[in-house]
Write an enzyme that holds these catalytic residues in place. Sequence first.
Site, PDB file in Angstrom:
ATOM      1  N   ASP A 109       0.940  -0.651   4.062  1.00  0.00           N
ATOM      2  CA  ASP A 109       1.527   0.172   3.011  1.00  0.00           C
ATOM      3  C   ASP A 109       2.453   1.173   3.720  1.00  0.00           C
ATOM      4  O   ASP A 109       3.591   0.834   4.048  1.00  0.00           O
ATOM      5  CB  ASP A 109       0.326   0.814   2.297  1.00  0.00           C
ATOM      6  N   LYS A 137       3.862  -3.997   1.765  1.00  0.00           N
ATOM      7  CA  LYS A 137       4.618  -3.283   0.720  1.00  0.00           C
ATOM      8  C   LYS A 137       5.749  -2.548   1.425  1.00  0.00           C
ATOM      9  O   LYS A 137       5.592  -1.373   1.787  1.00  0.00           O
ATOM     10  CB  LYS A 137       3.721  -2.243   0.035  1.00  0.00           C
TER      11      LYS A 137
HETATM   12  P1  IMP Z   1      -1.349   2.226   5.276  1.00  0.00           P
HETATM   13  O1  IMP Z   1      -0.740   3.135   4.232  1.00  0.00           O
HETATM   14  O2  IMP Z   1      -0.336   1.173   5.727  1.00  0.00           O
HETATM   15  O3  IMP Z   1      -1.906   3.013   6.422  1.00  0.00           O
HETATM   16  O4  IMP Z   1      -2.519   1.439   4.577  1.00  0.00           O
HETATM   17  C1  IMP Z   1      -3.793   1.987   4.565  1.00  0.00           C
HETATM   18  C2  IMP Z   1      -4.848   1.111   3.946  1.00  0.00           C
HETATM   19  O5  IMP Z   1      -4.817   1.364   2.558  1.00  0.00           O
HETATM   20  C3  IMP Z   1      -4.721  -0.407   4.068  1.00  0.00           C
HETATM   21  O6  IMP Z   1      -5.297  -0.922   5.237  1.00  0.00           O
HETATM   22  C4  IMP Z   1      -5.538  -0.848   2.866  1.00  0.00           C
HETATM   23  O7  IMP Z   1      -6.903  -0.955   3.209  1.00  0.00           O
HETATM   24  C5  IMP Z   1      -5.309   0.265   1.876  1.00  0.00           C
HETATM   25  N1  IMP Z   1      -4.345  -0.157   0.866  1.00  0.00           N
HETATM   26  C6  IMP Z   1      -3.014   0.106   0.796  1.00  0.00           C
HETATM   27  N2  IMP Z   1      -2.479  -0.410  -0.321  1.00  0.00           N
HETATM   28  C7  IMP Z   1      -3.494  -1.034  -0.974  1.00  0.00           C
HETATM   29  C8  IMP Z   1      -3.577  -1.776  -2.213  1.00  0.00           C
HETATM   30  O8  IMP Z   1      -2.604  -2.001  -2.947  1.00  0.00           O
HETATM   31  N3  IMP Z   1      -4.824  -2.243  -2.548  1.00  0.00           N
HETATM   32  C9  IMP Z   1      -5.929  -2.050  -1.780  1.00  0.00           C
HETATM   33  N4  IMP Z   1      -5.895  -1.375  -0.614  1.00  0.00           N
HETATM   34  C10 IMP Z   1      -4.684  -0.872  -0.224  1.00  0.00           C
END
Ligand code: IMP
Length: 196
Positions: A109, A137
Amino acid sequence: MTADKVLPPEIEKVLLDEKTIEGRVTELAAQIDEDYAGLGSLVLVGVLKGAFVFLADLARRLRVPHQIDFIALSSYNRGSISSGEVRLIMDTRVNLTGRHVLVVEDIVDTGHTLDYLLRSFGARLPASVRSCVLLSKPDLREVDVAIDYVGFEIPDVWVVGYGLDYAERFRTLPYVAALKRDALEDGQRSEPDACA
Ligand code: IMP
Ligand code: MG
């Protein structure tokens, strides 16, 4: 059986159905087999909890010899915005020094979680570190993190199923689906120990 066609009421729509996911996971495994052929010492490190389904399917399609390990992280989210703080709550059991490490993640994300992992593993003097992520994303990226294998790019919506949760629900749905807006309550994501 047709019962699996009935969606839970909180689900807006299915973005990726079982067949689509299965086809892509097979392609990713074939690519990884090709890239790691003959290298040896591959360790797949699944990020708990979200990656457990993806890791299980991916690993069972790989022909290259590999070991499986897991880590658990906790990320601090405020409302629907990731704070970027990541904390390791369970480390790998395998020593990663000299190994080919493939981090297996459910979704990228903002990129903070994967960035933290790649830096942390890179410091352990592995033979190589790469990442394999089911979903990306790109619209929400804050850190320009390297994803070596990506299953699907999806829009900025909260998705559940195939290992991914919302407040620990929906992980075992066989597809990846978008949640209805009114099922998302900001407060639920602000718990400090929300485990990735
Ligand atoms: P980051 O923002 O890339 O550090 O993502 C952090 C974590 O948030 C990911 O490893 C997922 O476990 C969780 N995450 C982010 N987006 C989603 C989503 O749409 N559904 C479920 N978990 C999410
Ligand atoms: Mg995750």
